[in-house]
Scaffold this motif. Structure first.
Motif, mmCIF file in Angstrom:
data_model
loop_
_atom_site.group_PDB
_atom_site.id
_atom_site.type_symbol
_atom_site.label_atom_id
_atom_site.label_comp_id
_atom_site.label_asym_id
_atom_site.label_seq_id
_atom_site.Cartn_x
_atom_site.Cartn_y
_atom_site.Cartn_z
ATOM 1 N N LEU A 73 0.871 -1.180 0.000
ATOM 2 C CA LEU A 73 0.000 0.000 0.000
ATOM 3 C C LEU A 73 0.903 1.225 0.000
ATOM 4 O O LEU A 73 1.885 1.264 0.736
ATOM 5 C CB LEU A 73 -0.911 0.042 1.236
ATOM 6 N N ASP A 74 0.558 2.218 -0.816
ATOM 7 C CA ASP A 74 1.417 3.395 -0.937
ATOM 8 C C ASP A 74 0.601 4.673 -0.769
ATOM 9 O O ASP A 74 -0.162 5.057 -1.647
ATOM 10 C CB ASP A 74 2.106 3.394 -2.307
ATOM 11 N N ASN A 75 0.750 5.279 0.411
ATOM 12 C CA ASN A 75 0.192 6.619 0.662
ATOM 13 C C ASN A 75 -1.315 6.679 0.395
ATOM 14 O O ASN A 75 -1.807 7.517 -0.354
ATOM 15 C CB ASN A 75 0.923 7.652 -0.202
ATOM 16 N N ILE A 76 -2.051 5.788 1.059
ATOM 17 C CA ILE A 76 -3.514 5.741 0.909
ATOM 18 C C ILE A 76 -4.161 6.707 1.888
ATOM 19 O O ILE A 76 -3.910 6.641 3.099
ATOM 20 C CB ILE A 76 -4.053 4.325 1.166
ATOM 21 N N SER A 77 -4.988 7.592 1.377
ATOM 22 C CA SER A 77 -5.752 8.526 2.220
ATOM 23 C C SER A 77 -7.209 8.535 1.764
ATOM 24 O O SER A 77 -7.484 8.575 0.558
ATOM 25 C CB SER A 77 -5.176 9.943 2.138
ATOM 26 N N MET A 78 -8.129 8.518 2.749
ATOM 27 C CA MET A 78 -9.545 8.516 2.413
ATOM 28 C C MET A 78 -10.351 8.831 3.663
ATOM 29 O O MET A 78 -10.009 8.391 4.763
ATOM 30 C CB MET A 78 -9.946 7.152 1.847
ATOM 31 N N ASP A 79 -11.405 9.611 3.517
ATOM 32 C CA ASP A 79 -12.326 9.901 4.617
ATOM 33 C C ASP A 79 -13.686 9.292 4.304
ATOM 34 O O ASP A 79 -14.177 9.402 3.167
ATOM 35 C CB ASP A 79 -12.495 11.413 4.816
ATOM 36 N N ILE A 80 -14.301 8.661 5.305
ATOM 37 C CA ILE A 80 -15.646 8.113 5.159
ATOM 38 C C ILE A 80 -16.529 8.704 6.251
ATOM 39 O O ILE A 80 -16.223 8.578 7.443
ATOM 40 C CB ILE A 80 -15.634 6.574 5.248
ATOM 41 N N ASP A 81 -17.598 9.348 5.846
ATOM 42 C CA ASP A 81 -18.550 9.973 6.764
ATOM 43 C C ASP A 81 -19.393 8.880 7.421
ATOM 44 O O ASP A 81 -20.121 8.147 6.746
ATOM 45 C CB ASP A 81 -19.435 10.955 5.989
ATOM 46 N N LEU A 82 -19.302 8.762 8.753
ATOM 47 C CA LEU A 82 -20.030 7.726 9.485
ATOM 48 C C LEU A 82 -21.461 8.126 9.810
ATOM 49 O O LEU A 82 -22.232 7.308 10.303
ATOM 50 C CB LEU A 82 -19.285 7.390 10.779
ATOM 51 N N THR A 83 -21.825 9.370 9.542
ATOM 52 C CA THR A 83 -23.192 9.830 9.847
ATOM 53 C C THR A 83 -24.170 9.516 8.720
ATOM 54 O O THR A 83 -25.379 9.624 8.907
ATOM 55 C CB THR A 83 -23.221 11.345 10.111
ATOM 56 N N LYS A 84 -23.651 9.132 7.550
ATOM 57 C CA LYS A 84 -24.508 8.841 6.398
ATOM 58 C C LYS A 84 -24.420 7.356 6.065
ATOM 59 O O LYS A 84 -23.358 6.875 5.687
ATOM 60 C CB LYS A 84 -24.068 9.663 5.184
ATOM 61 N N PRO A 85 -25.529 6.610 6.220
ATOM 62 C CA PRO A 85 -25.503 5.196 5.855
ATOM 63 C C PRO A 85 -25.087 5.037 4.393
ATOM 64 O O PRO A 85 -25.647 5.685 3.506
ATOM 65 C CB PRO A 85 -26.961 4.752 6.063
ATOM 66 N N ARG A 86 -24.099 4.176 4.145
ATOM 67 C CA ARG A 86 -23.601 4.038 2.783
ATOM 68 C C ARG A 86 -22.777 2.764 2.666
ATOM 69 O O ARG A 86 -22.288 2.228 3.665
ATOM 70 C CB ARG A 86 -22.753 5.241 2.374
ATOM 71 N N ILE A 87 -22.637 2.304 1.440
ATOM 72 C CA ILE A 87 -21.761 1.170 1.154
ATOM 73 C C ILE A 87 -20.625 1.686 0.287
ATOM 74 O O ILE A 87 -20.851 2.176 -0.827
ATOM 75 C CB ILE A 87 -22.517 0.027 0.461
ATOM 76 N N VAL A 88 -19.424 1.619 0.830
ATOM 77 C CA VAL A 88 -18.223 2.071 0.130
ATOM 78 C C VAL A 88 -17.507 0.841 -0.407
ATOM 79 O O VAL A 88 -17.120 -0.045 0.354
ATOM 80 C CB VAL A 88 -17.294 2.862 1.071
ATOM 81 N N VAL A 89 -17.347 0.781 -1.717
ATOM 82 C CA VAL A 89 -16.712 -0.369 -2.365
ATOM 83 C C VAL A 89 -15.224 -0.121 -2.543
ATOM 84 O O VAL A 89 -14.810 0.951 -2.997
ATOM 85 C CB VAL A 89 -17.362 -0.635 -3.740
ATOM 86 N N LEU A 90 -14.404 -1.110 -2.161
ATOM 87 C CA LEU A 90 -12.986 -1.140 -2.508
ATOM 88 C C LEU A 90 -12.839 -2.156 -3.629
ATOM 89 O O LEU A 90 -13.056 -3.361 -3.408
ATOM 90 C CB LEU A 90 -12.119 -1.553 -1.317
ATOM 91 N N ALA A 91 -12.510 -1.701 -4.832
ATOM 92 C CA ALA A 91 -12.489 -2.587 -5.994
ATOM 93 C C ALA A 91 -11.126 -2.574 -6.661
ATOM 94 O O ALA A 91 -10.402 -1.579 -6.616
ATOM 95 C CB ALA A 91 -13.566 -2.165 -6.992
ATOM 96 N N GLY A 92 -10.800 -3.677 -7.313
ATOM 97 C CA GLY A 92 -9.545 -3.797 -8.036
ATOM 98 C C GLY A 92 -9.201 -5.253 -8.257
ATOM 99 O O GLY A 92 -9.880 -6.159 -7.758
ATOM 100 N N GLU A 93 -8.147 -5.488 -9.015
ATOM 101 C CA GLU A 93 -7.721 -6.851 -9.283
ATOM 102 C C GLU A 93 -7.168 -7.515 -8.025
ATOM 103 O O GLU A 93 -6.856 -6.852 -7.040
ATOM 104 C CB GLU A 93 -6.616 -6.845 -10.348
ATOM 105 N N THR A 94 -7.040 -8.831 -8.110
ATOM 106 C CA THR A 94 -6.353 -9.562 -7.045
ATOM 107 C C THR A 94 -4.935 -9.016 -6.899
ATOM 108 O O THR A 94 -4.226 -8.839 -7.894
ATOM 109 C CB THR A 94 -6.303 -11.060 -7.377
ATOM 110 N N GLY A 95 -4.528 -8.725 -5.676
ATOM 111 C CA GLY A 95 -3.199 -8.186 -5.431
ATOM 112 C C GLY A 95 -3.122 -6.672 -5.472
ATOM 113 O O GLY A 95 -2.033 -6.109 -5.416
ATOM 114 N N SER A 96 -4.269 -6.011 -5.525
ATOM 115 C CA SER A 96 -4.257 -4.543 -5.591
ATOM 116 C C SER A 96 -4.111 -3.894 -4.219
ATOM 117 O O SER A 96 -3.872 -2.696 -4.125
ATOM 118 C CB SER A 96 -5.535 -4.034 -6.265
#
Length: 328
Positions: free
Chosen positions: A29-52
């Motif tokens: 993993l290289d310099n991953i940054s992300m914010d997820i708002d916990l007040t809003k019900p949602r499904i956040v998908v992490l997608a990519g090939e095997t080994g991503s």
């Protein structure tokens, strides 16, 4: 969005060894940054090939793996520094669902024992009647009941039933967030929609945030609100799933979506042909954009410097193509 209302992934980097004795390192993993708002019900998908790096990132969020660089904050607390009662609080708030339901449960152990242990040790309910009510409530949410599972072993259930049991066990703690690592990839196609619908119901009826890891973009589109596209340990594009699917910004996102979408000449005109993939490790070792070896737009800077995140019409993309860069 306050610190107490989000999951914040801050500059997370994870190194793994390779070569003789594993002394050489590459960035899984290289310099991953992300914010997820916990007040809003949602499904956040992490997608990519095997080994991503999808599962590695999920395990870091779970607290199972510690990053070499960077931190993960949940409601303002660094999850890798939680101890004692705070660690127990995090276990109640954030629950995992794993890929293989058959590996989740010991074949020599009765299913209901997992529920009683979770109720006693994590939730803290000691009264037998109250515990059984809570267990039955969780099982009924996924279409089962305590009477249906009591005294039975894992082999007495189908894969789909075991995955529903896994979800029910996770619900015992009344979590605010679920971490689902490819929860339908081991199931028959006929069973997948049922599990996906349960996850959608959790979001809508229990106001949950779910991080859903998958390499299957068709299920991602069915279930997701937001999507993060990962490639060789980097987060290349992140935004509302409708925007990302309708107009992919990063060349890799386009290549990934092209594999499932109907051919559209108007889209194809914007993207030249994609080069075939190189050896995976070789791409991990590129200091700049990992996709440079395959990208038809690659220029010198792409090979040497990882592009910063850039907001393009509400979608965050890491690509030099979208920066007003002039090489000196």
């Amino acid at each position: 969005m306050s610190e107490d209302s989000k999951l914040r992934i801050e500059n997370v980097t994870k190194l793994y060894g390779y070569g003789l004795l594993g002394l050489k390192k590459f960035k899984a993993l290289d310099n991953i940054s992300m914010d997820i708002d916990l007040t809003k019900p949602r499904i956040v998908v992490l997608a990519g090939e095997t080994g991503s790096g999808k599962t590695t990132l999920l395990r870091i969020i779970m607290g199972m793996v510690k990053p070499n660089i960077g931190r993960v904050f949940y409601k303002g607390r660094d999850i890798h520094k939680l101890r004692g009662s705070e660690a127990k609080w995090y276990r109640r708030e954030v629950q995992p669902i794993f890929q293989d339901p058959y590996e989740t449960f010991n074949p020599l152990r009765k299913i209901d024992s997992y529920f009683y242990d979770t109720i006693r040790n994590v939730v803290g309910i000691k009264n037998r009647g109250e515990a059984e009510h809570r267990i039955d409530e969780s099982l009924r949410f996924v279409g089962l009941s305590l009477d249906r599972v009591k005294g039975k072993y894992p082999h007495e259930f189908s894969g789909g039933e075991l995955q529903r049991i896994s979800i029910a066990r996770a619900l015992l703690t009344h979590p605010k967030m679920l971490l689902a690592d490819e929860p339908v990839s081991m199931l028959d196609a006929t069973l997948r929609v049922g599990i996906l619908n349960i996850l959608k119901n959790l979001k809508e009826k229990l106001n949950m945030v779910i991080i859903y890891v998958t390499h299957d973009l068709s299920t991602a589109y069915y279930i997701g609100d937001d999507i993060s596209i990962m490639y060789r340990g980097t987060l290349v594009e992140y935004g509302p799933i409708s925007k990302v699917y309708q107009e992919p910004r990063h060349p890799y996102t386009y290549a990934l979506l092209e594999s499932i979408l109907e051919p559209d000449p108007s889209i194809r005109e914007r993207y030249p042909a994609i080069k075939p993939s190189s050896i995976e490790l070789k791409e991990f070792l590129i200091p700049g954009c990992r996709y440079a070896n395959r990208c038809p737009y690659a220029k010198e800077i792409c090979w040497h410097t990882l592009p910063p995140p850039t907001n393009v019409d509400g979608v965050v993309v890491r690509c030099w193509k979208y920066l007003d860069y002039k090489q000196s």
